[in-house]
Design a protein around this motif. Structure first.
Motif: not given
Length: 125
Positions: A49-52, A38-41
């Protein structure tokens, strides 16, 4: 749609379900990811992508560490379920009738199980 209208609402509507589902029947992998990201969007694509990638790495490390710490043949949840089933099964008296047929008795109940055709008098096989 007809199937849905004729089915018992307790089978398909959380609001009518007699027991809490804890999101088990309605959650899936996509919902899990949506909740996690939610926050990474709000980030730029490369940062998202780095967060994923980081989340996946953390999950793999946690699971790998849990697997390395485990000493048994089966995981803890499966071992607990098997112990519960064994405890319940210990109350049954099973007698072979030959040809893959067994008589199973519990208190005053008596059932015949045929493993060849996968049938039980109780109706649950």
């Amino acid at each position: 749609m007809d199937k849905l209208l004729t089915a018992d609402p307790a089978r398909w509507a959380r609001s009518c379900c007699p027991v809490p589902r804890y999101e088990f029947m309605t959650s899936n992998a996509a919902e899990t990811w949506n909740n996690k990201l939610v926050w990474a969007r709000k980030l730029p694509v490369v940062s998202m992508l780095e967060c994923i990638r980081t989340i996946i790495e953390i999950w793999f490390v946690e699971r790998c560490n849990a697997a390395l710490a485990h000493n048994g043949e089966l995981c803890e949840e499966v071992s607990k379920k098997i112990a519960e089933v064994r405890k319940e099964a210990s109350k049954l008296i099973v007698t072979s009738l030959g040809d893959e047929r067994y008589k199973v008795s519990f208190l005053s109940e008596l059932y015949v199980v045929n493993l060849d055709v996968k049938v039980c008098d109780c109706g649950e096989f």
